[in-house]
Design a protein around this motif. Sequence first.
Motif, mmCIF file in Angstrom:
data_model
loop_
_atom_site.group_PDB
_atom_site.id
_atom_site.type_symbol
_atom_site.label_atom_id
_atom_site.label_comp_id
_atom_site.label_asym_id
_atom_site.label_seq_id
_atom_site.Cartn_x
_atom_site.Cartn_y
_atom_site.Cartn_z
ATOM 1 N N LYS A 102 0.861 -1.179 0.000
ATOM 2 C CA LYS A 102 0.000 0.000 0.000
ATOM 3 C C LYS A 102 0.902 1.235 0.000
ATOM 4 N N GLN A 103 0.997 1.886 -1.153
ATOM 5 C CA GLN A 103 1.886 3.034 -1.277
ATOM 6 C C GLN A 103 1.147 4.329 -0.960
ATOM 7 N N ALA A 104 1.899 5.283 -0.405
ATOM 8 C CA ALA A 104 1.313 6.576 -0.067
ATOM 9 C C ALA A 104 2.339 7.677 -0.290
ATOM 10 N N ILE A 105 1.830 8.865 -0.552
ATOM 11 C CA ILE A 105 2.639 10.081 -0.574
ATOM 12 C C ILE A 105 2.036 11.028 0.448
ATOM 13 N N VAL A 106 2.891 11.677 1.219
ATOM 14 C CA VAL A 106 2.444 12.660 2.204
ATOM 15 C C VAL A 106 2.806 14.051 1.697
ATOM 16 N N PHE A 107 1.835 14.950 1.753
ATOM 17 C CA PHE A 107 2.032 16.322 1.288
ATOM 18 C C PHE A 107 1.746 17.323 2.403
ATOM 19 N N ASP A 108 2.497 18.410 2.402
ATOM 20 C CA ASP A 108 2.126 19.623 3.116
ATOM 21 C C ASP A 108 1.045 20.313 2.273
ATOM 22 N N ILE A 109 0.435 21.359 2.800
ATOM 23 C CA ILE A 109 -0.619 22.042 2.039
ATOM 24 C C ILE A 109 -0.203 23.441 1.589
ATOM 25 N N ASP A 110 0.027 24.353 2.522
ATOM 26 C CA ASP A 110 0.253 25.750 2.151
ATOM 27 C C ASP A 110 1.535 25.929 1.348
ATOM 28 N N ASN A 111 1.376 26.439 0.133
ATOM 29 C CA ASN A 111 2.473 26.664 -0.806
ATOM 30 C C ASN A 111 3.199 25.376 -1.187
ATOM 31 N N THR A 112 2.514 24.252 -0.997
ATOM 32 C CA THR A 112 2.972 22.958 -1.495
ATOM 33 C C THR A 112 1.912 22.416 -2.448
ATOM 34 N N THR A 113 0.790 21.984 -1.914
ATOM 35 C CA THR A 113 -0.288 21.501 -2.784
ATOM 36 C C THR A 113 -1.217 22.623 -3.233
ATOM 37 N N LEU A 114 -1.309 23.673 -2.428
ATOM 38 C CA LEU A 114 -2.157 24.818 -2.770
ATOM 39 C C LEU A 114 -1.333 26.101 -2.823
ATOM 40 N N GLU A 115 -1.751 27.019 -3.690
ATOM 41 C CA GLU A 115 -1.117 28.340 -3.768
ATOM 42 C C GLU A 115 -1.781 29.243 -2.732
ATOM 43 N N THR A 116 -1.074 29.522 -1.641
ATOM 44 C CA THR A 116 -1.692 30.334 -0.599
ATOM 45 C C THR A 116 -1.010 31.675 -0.375
ATOM 46 N N ASP A 117 0.191 31.866 -0.876
ATOM 47 C CA ASP A 117 0.880 33.140 -0.690
ATOM 48 C C ASP A 117 1.069 33.910 -1.994
ATOM 49 N N PHE A 118 0.566 33.375 -3.106
ATOM 50 C CA PHE A 118 0.686 34.049 -4.393
ATOM 51 C C PHE A 118 -0.703 34.288 -4.980
ATOM 52 N N GLY A 119 -1.568 34.882 -4.221
ATOM 53 C CA GLY A 119 -2.938 35.106 -4.651
ATOM 54 C C GLY A 119 -3.870 34.689 -3.540
ATOM 55 N N PHE A 120 -4.863 35.497 -3.259
ATOM 56 C CA PHE A 120 -5.687 35.263 -2.082
ATOM 57 C C PHE A 120 -7.141 35.067 -2.498
ATOM 58 N N SER A 121 -7.569 33.837 -2.479
ATOM 59 C CA SER A 121 -8.949 33.522 -2.815
ATOM 60 C C SER A 121 -9.300 32.195 -2.179
ATOM 61 N N TYR A 122 -10.566 31.903 -2.135
ATOM 62 C CA TYR A 122 -11.029 30.606 -1.679
ATOM 63 C C TYR A 122 -12.063 30.098 -2.671
ATOM 64 N N PRO A 123 -11.900 28.884 -3.158
ATOM 65 C CA PRO A 123 -10.820 27.940 -2.884
ATOM 66 C C PRO A 123 -9.484 28.403 -3.469
ATOM 67 N N SER A 124 -8.400 28.104 -2.765
ATOM 68 C CA SER A 124 -7.070 28.416 -3.287
ATOM 69 C C SER A 124 -6.771 27.518 -4.478
ATOM 70 N N PRO A 125 -6.090 28.031 -5.501
ATOM 71 C CA PRO A 125 -5.730 27.194 -6.651
ATOM 72 C C PRO A 125 -4.710 26.126 -6.249
ATOM 73 N N ALA A 126 -4.663 25.064 -7.027
ATOM 74 C CA ALA A 126 -3.639 24.041 -6.823
ATOM 75 C C ALA A 126 -2.294 24.566 -7.303
ATOM 76 N N ASN A 127 -1.231 24.111 -6.675
ATOM 77 C CA ASN A 127 0.124 24.353 -7.176
ATOM 78 C C ASN A 127 0.327 23.368 -8.324
ATOM 79 N N ALA A 128 0.305 23.862 -9.551
ATOM 80 C CA ALA A 128 0.214 23.006 -10.738
ATOM 81 C C ALA A 128 1.299 21.930 -10.835
ATOM 82 N N PRO A 129 2.582 22.225 -10.604
ATOM 83 C CA PRO A 129 3.589 21.165 -10.723
ATOM 84 C C PRO A 129 3.358 20.024 -9.731
ATOM 85 N N VAL A 130 2.876 20.349 -8.545
ATOM 86 C CA VAL A 130 2.624 19.321 -7.538
ATOM 87 C C VAL A 130 1.360 18.536 -7.887
#
Length: 232
Positions: A102-130
Motif C-alpha cells: 500500500k503506497q502513499a505520498i504525504v504532502f504539506d498544504i500551504d504553498n505545497t499543494t495549494l497556492e496560498t501566498d501568491f494570490g488570495f482567494s477561496y478555494p485556493s488554486p492548486a500548485n500546478a507542478p505538484v
Amino acid sequence: MQRDPMSLSVPTREEPPMTGSSWQRFVGVTAAATAVTAALMSPAVAAAPDATPAVATASTTTTNATAADVDYDTWQKDCQAVMDQAFPYLKQRIAGAGAGEKQAIVFDIDNTTLETDFGFSYPSPANAPVLEVAKYAQEHGVALFFVTARPGIIYSATDYNLKHVGYKVSGLYVRSLGDLFRDVAEYKTAKRAEIEAKGYTIIANIGNSATDLSGGHAEKTYKLPDYDGQLS
C-alpha cells in the motif's frame, strides 16, 4: 504572509454555496483560524538524525532569495524543478510496487499543494507542478495524505479545497487543540508514523519547510522553495 479576509471569494461548488450570514461566519472563522495558525507556527528546525538524507530542492541561488524578491513565475519554475526530480523516481517506484504493498505520498498544504501566498482567494488554486505529480500517483493507486499545521477549525474548508482542485484525499491531518502548542516537526513526524501504522509505505514526503520533512518515516523527501522561510 496573511490572507486579507475581504479578498476571499465565494467558492463555486457542486453543492449550494453558503450565503448570507452563514458565509459571513465562515469567512470570519477561516480568517481567525488562519491568523491563529500563523501565530502558532513553530520556526523551521534542522532535520532529525534519522531523517531521510535524500532531499531534492530548488537551486540554492534561488532559494536564498526572499519571497519579496520572487514573483509567481519564478516560484512556479522553482517548484517545477523539484517535481522534475521527483517524477522519474515516483514513476519507477510506483511501477515496482511489491505484491500487496500500500503506497502513499504525504504532502504539506500551504504553498505545497495549494497556492496560498501568491494570490488570495477561496478555494485556493492548486500548485500546478505538484498537482501533476499527485494526479499521476492517485491514478496509479497511490494514497494521498495531507499533513498540515492548519488548525482543526478549518478542516472542512481545507478538505473541500483540496478535492475541489483535483486531489483525491485519502486522509487529512490538521492540528487539534492539543496539538496547537506542540512542535510542528514533531507533530508532522507523528502523523506520518500513524500513516505507516495503518500499513502504508510512504514512498515520498513533499513540503516546503524543514518541519514538513524532518523526522524520517518516508523513503524520499522533496523540498519546494520557501525562500528562507518567507512562504508559509
